[in-house]
Scaffold this active site. Sequence first.
Site, PDB file in Angstrom:
ATOM      1  N   GLU A 350      -6.206  -6.927   4.357  1.00  0.00           N
ATOM      2  CA  GLU A 350      -5.062  -6.056   4.631  1.00  0.00           C
ATOM      3  C   GLU A 350      -3.791  -6.815   5.046  1.00  0.00           C
ATOM      4  O   GLU A 350      -3.101  -6.405   5.970  1.00  0.00           O
ATOM      5  CB  GLU A 350      -5.420  -5.045   5.726  1.00  0.00           C
ATOM      6  CG  GLU A 350      -6.531  -4.113   5.315  1.00  0.00           C
ATOM      7  CD  GLU A 350      -6.994  -3.201   6.437  1.00  0.00           C
ATOM      8  OE1 GLU A 350      -7.314  -2.038   6.125  1.00  0.00           O
ATOM      9  OE2 GLU A 350      -7.046  -3.624   7.594  1.00  0.00           O
TER      10      GLU A 350
HETATM   11  C1  TNX Z   1     -10.413  -1.603   7.635  1.00  0.00           C
HETATM   12  S1  TNX Z   1     -12.366  -3.556   6.920  1.00  0.00           S
HETATM   13  C2  TNX Z   1     -10.206  -2.797   8.304  1.00  0.00           C
HETATM   14  C3  TNX Z   1     -10.116  -2.802   9.764  1.00  0.00           C
HETATM   15  C4  TNX Z   1     -10.222  -1.428  10.341  1.00  0.00           C
HETATM   16  C5  TNX Z   1     -11.279  -0.649   9.608  1.00  0.00           C
HETATM   17  C6  TNX Z   1     -11.548   0.703  10.185  1.00  0.00           C
HETATM   18  C7  TNX Z   1     -11.309  -4.502   7.144  1.00  0.00           C
HETATM   19  C8  TNX Z   1     -11.626  -5.816   6.663  1.00  0.00           C
HETATM   20  N1  TNX Z   1     -10.207  -4.037   7.714  1.00  0.00           N
HETATM   21  O1  TNX Z   1      -8.933  -3.419  10.173  1.00  0.00           O
HETATM   22  O2  TNX Z   1     -10.543  -1.540  11.682  1.00  0.00           O
HETATM   23  O3  TNX Z   1     -10.890  -0.507   8.275  1.00  0.00           O
HETATM   24  O4  TNX Z   1     -12.623   1.316   9.588  1.00  0.00           O
END
Ligand code: TNX
Length: 544
Positions: A350
């Site tokens: 992300e």
């Molecule tokens: C996605 S999974 C994220 C996290 C969040 C999560 C909540 C991932 C690698 N990144 O930053 O906490 O979703 O479900």
Amino acid sequence: MRLHRTQRTALPRLLGSLLLVTAAGISSAGAAPGAAAASIGPVTAAPRPLGQIVPAPAEVKAGGSPYVISAGTKIRVDHDSRDARKIGDYLAGVLRPSTGYALPVTGSGGSDGIRLRIGSHDSKLGAEGYTLKSGRGSVTITARGPAGLFHGVQTLRQLLPADVEKKSRQAGPWRVAGGTVTDAPRYAYRGAMLDVSRHFFTVTEVKRYIDQLALYKMNKFHLHLSDDQGWRIAIDSWPRLATYGGQTEVGGGAGGYYTKSDYREIIRYAASRYMEVVPEIDLPGHTNAALASYAELNCNGVAPPLYTGTNVGFSSLCVPKAITYDFVNDVVRELAALTPGKYLHIGGDEAHSTSHDDYVAFMNKAQAVVGKYGKTVVGWHQLTGATPVAGAVAQYWGYDETGAAERKQVADAAKNGTKLVLSPADRVYLDMKYNKDTALGLAWAGYVEVQRSYDWNPGTYLEGAPENSILGVEAPIWSETLTNSDEIEQMAFPRLPGVAELGWSPASTHDWDAYKVRLAAQGPRFSALGIDYYRSAQVPWPAK
Ligand code: TNX
């Protein structure tokens, strides 16, 4: 034969599934026969059927007299093995409070009692497998190494009545069904992740979770140590990361961080449960806590405020600045020095505020730093959009709505040698709500009921990824909505044992109808352990 009320209703379905399993030709292996017999296990005087455990064992040959633990029982360990003695002491720690027996751990030989032996020459057992033979007078667990012996002890625990987990004296009897279990894991990597950044969890809370993972033979504990909302590990060369960046959490609470000695204590405790800690510093996004702690890490030289919300994707390290790599180098050096395990996770998910070119440049440099300090890189699967180094591990967290191109990118990397740890969000993200009524958790990947979480095959899940690229599975739990052990447990249980089973048990044992009966038998064990779990209507729990 008397049947329990809830089991009475479950029996026709169970028989149906047994017929199916038998027809499929796997009735002699694994859990299916034991699972069927389980419907009468808890209410007759007979011991729990061999094989009625989670994860399902690879091979079960039931038969012969049961073994009974009694006041005179000794735990006999190899006299010259420190590991066997430690495991004997651990087992005694589980058994003494509930049985009320002395259960001395002794290195003096003898053919009776609970015998814990390291030194099997059966190469099929690998480093983590074991055999458990139970009969009149003794139960013997034999393994090639200590991890296998420890996993065998978890099997013994689960073969005893759930009351054995209680901390006060219980009635017994403490019987173990007769026969032989021969068991070894399907995958080398069977993990769980705890997000200690969105909410901070104390060392005591972390140890409690580690103990729960150990009961299901998990062997990797991934700690998500940094994110926008908090930096949780002391770094001597950049002290404000923890002392300032660690001082809050989602919702504005006090947060916290692990000193180096706290972190070593977590490592030591995990190692005593034969679990390797995989530390994660999430880069280059998810870095607001670091950017808030040191103005010079920001492209504009201005530190943002600490963040206590739950948005993602708004922060990025400054990729062109040289100081960014001093920071990465120092953090990775100190964390690598603290961590005996082989893996170091650098996040990479992300990074929506980092341009693609910057992302690739950054991840490639960061991977080199991890290599320089002797660790194997793990990254979230977006790492496959950069250039994964040889030996890198990508953790796939996509879900049913993940686009074909993204899946293909990961599968192609796997074809080129990148290993995969599978954490599909709509299966094993333990922070996903079970259904619309679940109070805690998130639902961005949909609702994840117990069956959905269990019913998939890691070996064939990601189309195009070679089966031998799959290192294993991991169940992450993100803590935006979770603040203490009780809340973690409400979300982890009962899904966590299912993920452990996907990681451990041969694919031939995979069968929801058999699994749900074995899982149901875990309910009283969860309760005995003080675990507050979701009583999913999909599972035929015994009445409370
Ligand atoms: C996605 S999974 C994220 C996290 C969040 C999560 C909540 C991932 C690698 N990144 O930053 O906490 O979703 O479900």
